[in-house]
Design a protein around this motif. Structure first.
Motif, PDB file in Angstrom:
ATOM      1  N   TYR A  89      96.584  33.703 -59.946  1.00  6.91           N
ATOM      2  CA  TYR A  89      97.552  33.161 -60.905  1.00  6.91           C
ATOM      3  C   TYR A  89      98.232  34.302 -61.675  1.00  6.91           C
ATOM      4  O   TYR A  89      99.324  34.129 -62.198  1.00  6.91           O
ATOM      5  CB  TYR A  89      96.883  32.235 -61.915  1.00  6.91           C
ATOM      6  N   TRP A 108      95.234  30.447 -74.738  1.00  6.52           N
ATOM      7  CA  TRP A 108      95.520  29.207 -74.016  1.00  6.52           C
ATOM      8  C   TRP A 108      95.146  28.003 -74.879  1.00  6.52           C
ATOM      9  O   TRP A 108      95.915  27.058 -75.018  1.00  6.52           O
ATOM     10  CB  TRP A 108      94.754  29.163 -72.676  1.00  6.52           C
ATOM     11  N   ARG A 112      97.663  25.108 -76.088  1.00  5.89           N
ATOM     12  CA  ARG A 112      97.478  23.748 -75.558  1.00  5.89           C
ATOM     13  C   ARG A 112      97.408  22.752 -76.726  1.00  5.89           C
ATOM     14  O   ARG A 112      98.025  21.691 -76.681  1.00  5.89           O
ATOM     15  CB  ARG A 112      96.208  23.688 -74.704  1.00  5.89           C
ATOM     16  N   ARG A 418      91.786  21.365 -68.600  1.00  2.00           N
ATOM     17  CA  ARG A 418      93.063  21.967 -68.200  1.00  2.00           C
ATOM     18  C   ARG A 418      93.868  21.022 -67.326  1.00  2.00           C
ATOM     19  O   ARG A 418      94.631  21.457 -66.448  1.00  2.00           O
ATOM     20  CB  ARG A 418      92.831  23.295 -67.460  1.00  2.00           C
ATOM     21  N   CYS A 420      96.790  18.330 -66.210  1.00  2.00           N
ATOM     22  CA  CYS A 420      98.249  18.470 -66.344  1.00  2.00           C
ATOM     23  C   CYS A 420      98.747  17.877 -67.656  1.00  2.00           C
ATOM     24  O   CYS A 420      98.424  16.737 -67.986  1.00  2.00           O
ATOM     25  CB  CYS A 420      98.905  17.750 -65.174  1.00  2.00           C
TER      26      CYS A 420
HETATM   27  C1  HEM Z   1     104.030  15.102 -59.887  1.00  2.00           C
HETATM   28  C2  HEM Z   1     104.157  16.119 -60.710  1.00  2.00           C
HETATM   29  C3  HEM Z   1     103.021  17.000 -61.153  1.00  2.00           C
HETATM   30  C4  HEM Z   1     101.827  17.269 -60.558  1.00  2.00           C
HETATM   31  C5  HEM Z   1     101.303  16.750 -59.228  1.00  2.00           C
HETATM   32  C6  HEM Z   1     101.116  18.204 -61.413  1.00  2.00           C
HETATM   33  C7  HEM Z   1      99.846  18.700 -61.173  1.00  2.00           C
HETATM   34  C8  HEM Z   1      99.187  19.583 -61.987  1.00  2.00           C
HETATM   35  C9  HEM Z   1      97.877  20.126 -61.714  1.00  2.00           C
HETATM   36  C10 HEM Z   1      97.032  19.791 -60.496  1.00  2.00           C
HETATM   37  C11 HEM Z   1      97.566  20.977 -62.724  1.00  2.00           C
HETATM   38  C12 HEM Z   1      96.300  21.823 -62.853  1.00  2.00           C
HETATM   39  C13 HEM Z   1      96.600  23.205 -62.309  1.00  2.00           C
HETATM   40  C14 HEM Z   1      95.413  24.130 -62.341  1.00  2.00           C
HETATM   41  O1  HEM Z   1      94.390  23.869 -62.980  1.00  2.00           O
HETATM   42  O2  HEM Z   1      95.543  25.191 -61.715  1.00  2.00           O
HETATM   43  C15 HEM Z   1      98.684  20.981 -63.647  1.00  2.00           C
HETATM   44  C16 HEM Z   1      98.743  21.735 -64.799  1.00  2.00           C
HETATM   45  C17 HEM Z   1      99.814  21.737 -65.656  1.00  2.00           C
HETATM   46  N1  HEM Z   1     100.953  20.971 -65.562  1.00  2.00           N
HETATM   47 FE1  HEM Z   1     101.373  19.643 -64.108  1.00  2.00          FE
HETATM   48  N2  HEM Z   1     101.902  18.482 -62.502  1.00  2.00           N
HETATM   49  C18 HEM Z   1     103.068  17.762 -62.384  1.00  2.00           C
HETATM   50  C19 HEM Z   1     104.119  17.752 -63.270  1.00  2.00           C
HETATM   51  C20 HEM Z   1     104.172  18.452 -64.444  1.00  2.00           C
HETATM   52  C21 HEM Z   1     105.267  18.398 -65.388  1.00  2.00           C
HETATM   53  C22 HEM Z   1     106.477  17.500 -65.240  1.00  2.00           C
HETATM   54  C23 HEM Z   1     104.968  19.264 -66.394  1.00  2.00           C
HETATM   55  C24 HEM Z   1     105.754  19.609 -67.635  1.00  2.00           C
HETATM   56  C25 HEM Z   1     106.890  19.082 -67.960  1.00  2.00           C
HETATM   57  C26 HEM Z   1     103.670  19.847 -66.092  1.00  2.00           C
HETATM   58  C27 HEM Z   1     103.014  20.759 -66.888  1.00  2.00           C
HETATM   59  C28 HEM Z   1     101.773  21.289 -66.604  1.00  2.00           C
HETATM   60  C29 HEM Z   1     101.128  22.291 -67.438  1.00  2.00           C
HETATM   61  C30 HEM Z   1     101.708  22.904 -68.713  1.00  2.00           C
HETATM   62  C31 HEM Z   1      99.904  22.574 -66.835  1.00  2.00           C
HETATM   63  C32 HEM Z   1      98.859  23.572 -67.325  1.00  2.00           C
HETATM   64  C33 HEM Z   1      97.863  22.880 -68.231  1.00  2.00           C
HETATM   65  C34 HEM Z   1      96.783  23.829 -68.746  1.00  2.00           C
HETATM   66  O3  HEM Z   1      96.300  24.677 -68.001  1.00  2.00           O
HETATM   67  O4  HEM Z   1      96.429  23.670 -69.919  1.00  2.00           O
HETATM   68  N3  HEM Z   1     103.228  19.338 -64.906  1.00  2.00           N
HETATM   69  N4  HEM Z   1      99.657  20.114 -63.187  1.00  2.00           N
END
Ligand code: HEM
Length: 474
Positions: A89, A108, A112, A418, A420
């Protein structure tokens, strides 16, 4: 070296079964060579093997131990205990810095805590008008490919998702269309640089990467997009709320406004604001585009599902008006189809974390200094989904009693500390885009013909995946 020494010391914790093909010195590294389509086939086999062995196996890549977890209970423990991301990452840090996706530790946690309220339902409701207007732009572009046989839908889906996320992050910008195009081009180039480095192990170290000129390219691109963002921040610093949405009567508050409000209370530095804005845009960009393409392919492959959805959409929305907040709750079958499509084809099929301390799972203890990979794709095929886990059955979402009870089996948006932040945003955006498309077009596709590559999101290999015919709206 410290961690490797710890690994040797912790032999007190026996390892789970290894994946077949373990060789001296290189371990399983040879299995991961080849292009990203081959990588995806290998990852699916590894996921199946993990499921056949009580949900935990290990791989050895060079000196490092990787626990491969597909058991829901163990996955939740790992997700909540292993908070720091795998070193891959860090290849995106030149651009996203310590933003939420790439950041770790106290930084982080603090971010968050602040940012999570900006992704709540009342704020997302203010974006409904953006999703409607971007959907209509999408419909006009799709018109060009209508009635002309199969075409590749991803580019259209990408313009929709980036158009939406750019607007909900920045609001209306000066020379909006031109600035958006420039931002999109630089974003695409940065994503492909990150991917290149991720795929080619000889680019992992800084020396060759810099020697080949990629560091310079990174700096130029990031300078360009930071420049656009700084300019927008400057013009918005003395912001007044963008007008209430005419359609939904909910305040429209782009992310930049919400953060700047906090900024006045000194929560974030200027650099942190820029990093979080880029992070929110890119997090939505790829995942929503991939999911939209998947949903269209699945609907196109199951005509009866498509007709049932069409009837629901016409009943709720009628033939030509935009989607409003109250409609979203009523699009029940449409929501089930979306959830099922992104369950069957998981856009983020694996997530990788560092194991910084010994972590007790049901049957094993992960050794400090190792890595763990949580296979979200595997969790979606876990036996608790029933014998038809592999099949596309939207109706399973209509009766909660038939869904797995365990939280970590519904893994599209990950789970735990963590998970989404953009889940509500993504579901709202997808529902609105899909409702507009299904109302206007008949989609035809064959999901069996779509091939995928792991990059590290799950992307379809460029190909002609769907065709469209205009509906006769009488
Ligand atoms: C279908 C759409 C989406 C899917 C399938 C998805 C899936 C995921 C997944 C699996 C993670 C975890 C990643 C990890 O741990 O490495 C994640 C984290 C995150 N996603 Fe999404 N996401 C989507 C849409 C979005 C949207 C629209 C946003 C913001 C507008 C967003 C913002 C974030 C953020 C900020 C994280 C990091 C959270 C953290 O580590 O505290 N995601 N997402």
């Amino acid at each position: 070296m410290y961690w490797r020494a710890r690994l040797l010391e912790s032999e007190a914790h026996p390892l789970p079964p290894p994946y077949p093909g373990l060789l001296p010195i290189i371990g399983h590294t040879h299995l991961l060579l080849g292009d990203t389509s081959k990588l995806w086939l290998t990852v699916k086999k590894i996921s199946d093997y993990s499921m056949q062995h009580d949900g935990v196996i290990y791989l050895k890549l060079g000196f490092d131990i990787y626990y491969i977890i597909s058991d829901p209970e163990d996955a939740l423990v790992a997700a909540n205990t292993c908070i720091n991301k795998h070193f891959l990452y860090s290849f995106a840090k030149f651009w996203l810095g310590e933003g939420l996706i790439t950041g770790s530790g106290d930084h982080w946690h603090r971010h968050r805590q602040t940012l999570k309220s900006y992704f709540s339902l009342p704020i997302i409701n203010g974006y409904i008008e953006v999703f409607n207007s971007q959907s209509k732009i999408l419909l006009s572009s799709l018109e060009h490919s209508t009635g002309k046989g199969n075409f590749y839908s991803t580019q259209y889906a990408k313009t929709y998702s980036l158009g939406s996320s750019y607007s909900t992050a920045f609001g209306k910008t000066a020379n909006h269309e031109k600035t958006f195009r420039q931002y999109m081009k630089a974003t695409d180039e940065m994503l492909s640089l990150v991917l290149k480095r991720f795929q080619k192990f000889w680019l992992h170290g800084d020396y060759i990467y810099t020697l080949l000129g990629y560091k310079k390219q990174e700096s130029e691109l990031v300078k360009f997009n930071d420049g656009i963002t700084d300019e927008i921040i400057e013009t918005k610093s003395s912001f007044s709320n963008e007008s209430n949405s005419k359609l939904t009567h909910v305040p429209y508050q782009p992310l930049i406004h919400l953060i700047l409000e906090r900024h006045t209370k000194n929560a974030f530095t200027d650099k942190e604001i820029t990093e979080e804005l880029h992070t929110a845009i890119v997090a939505a960009y790829e995942t929503i585009a991939i999911s939209l393409q998947t949903i269209l392919v699945m609907i196109g492959s199951f005509p009866k599902v498509q007709e049932r959805m069409y009837e629901e959409i016409i009943q709720v929305l009628g033939t030509d008006r935009d989607v409003v907040k109250e409609d979203l709750r009523q699009l029940i079958y449409t929501e089930a189809v979306i959830k099922e499509s992104i369950r069957v084809v998981t856009s983020v099929p694996v997530i990788a974390r560092s194991v910084d301390k010994d972590v007790k799972l049901k049957n094993y203890t992960m050794r400090a200094g190792s890595q763990c990979v949580i296979v979200l794709h595997g969790l979606h095929r876990h036996s608790s989904w029933g014998p038809d886990a592999d099949q596309f059955k939207p109706e399973r979402w209509l009766d909660p009693a038939t869904l797995p009870a365990y939280v970590a089996t519904d893994a599209t948006f990950s789970f735990g500390k963590r998970s989404c932040l953009g889940k509500t945003y993504a579901m709202t955006s997808l529902k609105i885009a899909v409702a507009h498309i299904v109302r206007k077009f008949i989609i035809t596709a064959d999901y069996n013909k779509v091939q995928y590559q792991l990059e590290p999101t799950l992307k379809s290999v460029s190909g002609h995946d769907i065709s469209l015919e205009r509906r006769n709206l009488n």
